[in-house]
Scaffold this active site. Structure first.
Site, PDB file in Angstrom:
ATOM      1  N   HIS A   1     -27.594 -17.481 -22.113  1.00 31.83           N
ATOM      2  CA  HIS A   1     -28.085 -16.700 -20.970  1.00 31.83           C
ATOM      3  C   HIS A   1     -27.002 -16.518 -19.916  1.00 31.83           C
ATOM      4  O   HIS A   1     -26.106 -17.354 -19.767  1.00 31.83           O
ATOM      5  CB  HIS A   1     -29.361 -17.304 -20.364  1.00 31.83           C
ATOM      6  CG  HIS A   1     -29.205 -18.586 -19.612  1.00 31.83           C
ATOM      7  ND1 HIS A   1     -29.909 -19.724 -19.911  1.00 31.83           N
ATOM      8  CD2 HIS A   1     -28.442 -18.914 -18.534  1.00 31.83           C
ATOM      9  CE1 HIS A   1     -29.593 -20.686 -19.062  1.00 31.83           C
ATOM     10  NE2 HIS A   1     -28.707 -20.227 -18.223  1.00 31.83           N
TER      11      HIS A   1
ATOM     12  N   GLU B   1     -33.030 -15.388 -19.918  1.00 28.90           N
ATOM     13  CA  GLU B   1     -33.233 -16.233 -21.093  1.00 28.90           C
ATOM     14  C   GLU B   1     -33.381 -15.369 -22.350  1.00 28.90           C
ATOM     15  O   GLU B   1     -33.599 -14.150 -22.258  1.00 28.90           O
ATOM     16  CB  GLU B   1     -34.499 -17.078 -20.882  1.00 28.90           C
ATOM     17  CG  GLU B   1     -34.422 -18.045 -19.704  1.00 28.90           C
ATOM     18  CD  GLU B   1     -33.558 -19.278 -19.989  1.00 28.90           C
ATOM     19  OE1 GLU B   1     -32.569 -19.177 -20.734  1.00 28.90           O
ATOM     20  OE2 GLU B   1     -33.891 -20.347 -19.433  1.00 28.90           O
TER      21      GLU B   1
HETATM   22  C1  GLP Z   1     -27.905 -21.994 -14.887  1.00 22.40           C
HETATM   23  C2  GLP Z   1     -27.503 -20.778 -14.069  1.00 22.40           C
HETATM   24  C3  GLP Z   1     -26.465 -19.939 -14.786  1.00 22.40           C
HETATM   25  C4  GLP Z   1     -25.341 -20.828 -15.285  1.00 22.40           C
HETATM   26  C5  GLP Z   1     -25.886 -21.842 -16.254  1.00 22.40           C
HETATM   27  C6  GLP Z   1     -24.820 -22.754 -16.828  1.00 22.40           C
HETATM   28  O1  GLP Z   1     -28.850 -21.718 -15.843  1.00 22.40           O
HETATM   29  N1  GLP Z   1     -28.613 -19.955 -13.748  1.00 22.40           N
HETATM   30  O2  GLP Z   1     -25.967 -18.948 -13.895  1.00 22.40           O
HETATM   31  O3  GLP Z   1     -24.356 -20.041 -15.897  1.00 22.40           O
HETATM   32  O4  GLP Z   1     -26.825 -22.646 -15.540  1.00 22.40           O
HETATM   33  O5  GLP Z   1     -24.530 -23.769 -15.926  1.00 22.40           O
HETATM   34  P1  GLP Z   1     -23.305 -24.750 -16.016  1.00 22.40           P
HETATM   35  O6  GLP Z   1     -22.135 -23.964 -15.520  1.00 22.40           O
HETATM   36  O7  GLP Z   1     -23.650 -25.883 -15.121  1.00 22.40           O
HETATM   37  O8  GLP Z   1     -23.155 -25.134 -17.444  1.00 22.40           O
END
Ligand code: GLP
Length: 256
Positions: free
Chosen positions: A138, A143
């Site tokens: 995503h 999603e």
């Molecule tokens: C969340 C956010 C996304 C982000 C994802 C991954 O779901 N809504 O924008 O890219 O987490 O997060 P992380 O960078 O902590 O792996």
């Protein structure tokens, strides 16, 4: 899509930050699309350092964040507004009135989503959109199964996303189940996109996003249709890419 493979997280953050810094210097009134999560933290640290040490000026910049949890207000320590304040906005000279994060407490979320879209349009559209990627492919909170034409909307998070994000909360039960998120159609209208990914647990999502079919099952794959997207991926996240050698070859053989 330009794919840049970096050795590690720091190198990914360095390359990403340089792109944002150059864009801001070229256009001080830039409209930046910003992301939360662990991945862009290194970029925000570098932007703060560039502001402190080299006078990087945010005074005319406008920002729009991708998403916000429904039910969390700006004062909640896990709201994305509070993340952005803590990681970036409080440490640079951005005008807070020009920073936009969807309102997780909106009384009429659907109306708020429509208004968020209008505000982006009124600002002239997003010049540079920073994106992370979830383990299920995503971007923002789009999603699997989300329409690739979607606009800003209320999304129900998957069980996996709730579990992934539980590390920031006391327990998974406290993670909101809904979020307001820019849609894939919204994101694709940004003039330039910058996708960041790091760590082995993102490798399948990166492979599906960059090289898999364009499908709502991996909403990041819609970026394959975007004319100006750069993906900066560290070696661990790039490990499953079929064209890995070709991306490296391209990096070595850049046109001057
Ligand atoms: C969340 C956010 C996304 C982000 C994802 C991954 O779901 N809504 O924008 O890219 O987490 O997060 P992380 O960078 O902590 O792996």
């Amino acid at each position: 899509m330009e794919v840049i493979i970096t050795q590690d997280y720091d190198a990914m953050s360095e390359r990403g930050a340089q792109i944002v810094i150059d864009a801001l210097r070229n256009r001080p009134d830039i409209v930046l699309g910003l992301a939360t999560g662990s991945t862009p933290e290194g970029i925000y640290e570098r932007l703060v350092a560039a502001h402190r040490n080299d006078g990087l000026d945010f005074s005319q910049a406008v920002t729009f964040n991708l998403d916000e949890y429904v039910g969390l207000g700006p004062d909640h320590d896990q709201s994305y507004r509070s993340f952005m304040n803590a990681k970036l906005f409080n440490h640079v000279n951005v005008d807070v009135a020009r920073t936009h994060v969807p309102d997780g407490l909106a009384v009429d979320p659907a109306a708020h989503c429509a208004q968020y879209e209008r505000m982006i349009r009124q600002a002239g559209g997003i010049d540079l959109q920073v994106l992370g990627i979830g383990r299920d492919g995503h971007i923002a909170f789009n999603e699997p199964g989300t329409s690739l034409g979607s606009r800003t909307h209320v999304a129900c998070l998957t069980r996996q996303t709730v579990e992934d994000n539980a590390r920031f909360f006391d327990d998974a039960a406290q993670v909101p189940r809904f979020a307001i998120t820019m849609g894939i159609g919204t994101i694709l209208e940004a003039r330039t996109c910058l996708l960041l990914a790091c760590g082995a647990n993102k490798a399948p999502a990166v492979r599906a996003a960059l090289e898999g079919p364009i499908t709502s099952m991996t909403t990041a794959s819609a970026l394959q249709l975007h004319p100006d997207t750069t993906a900066i991926v560290d070696e661990a996240a790039a490990a499953e890419l079929e064209l890995l050698d070709y991306y490296r070859w391209q990096q070595e053989n850049r046109l001057a």
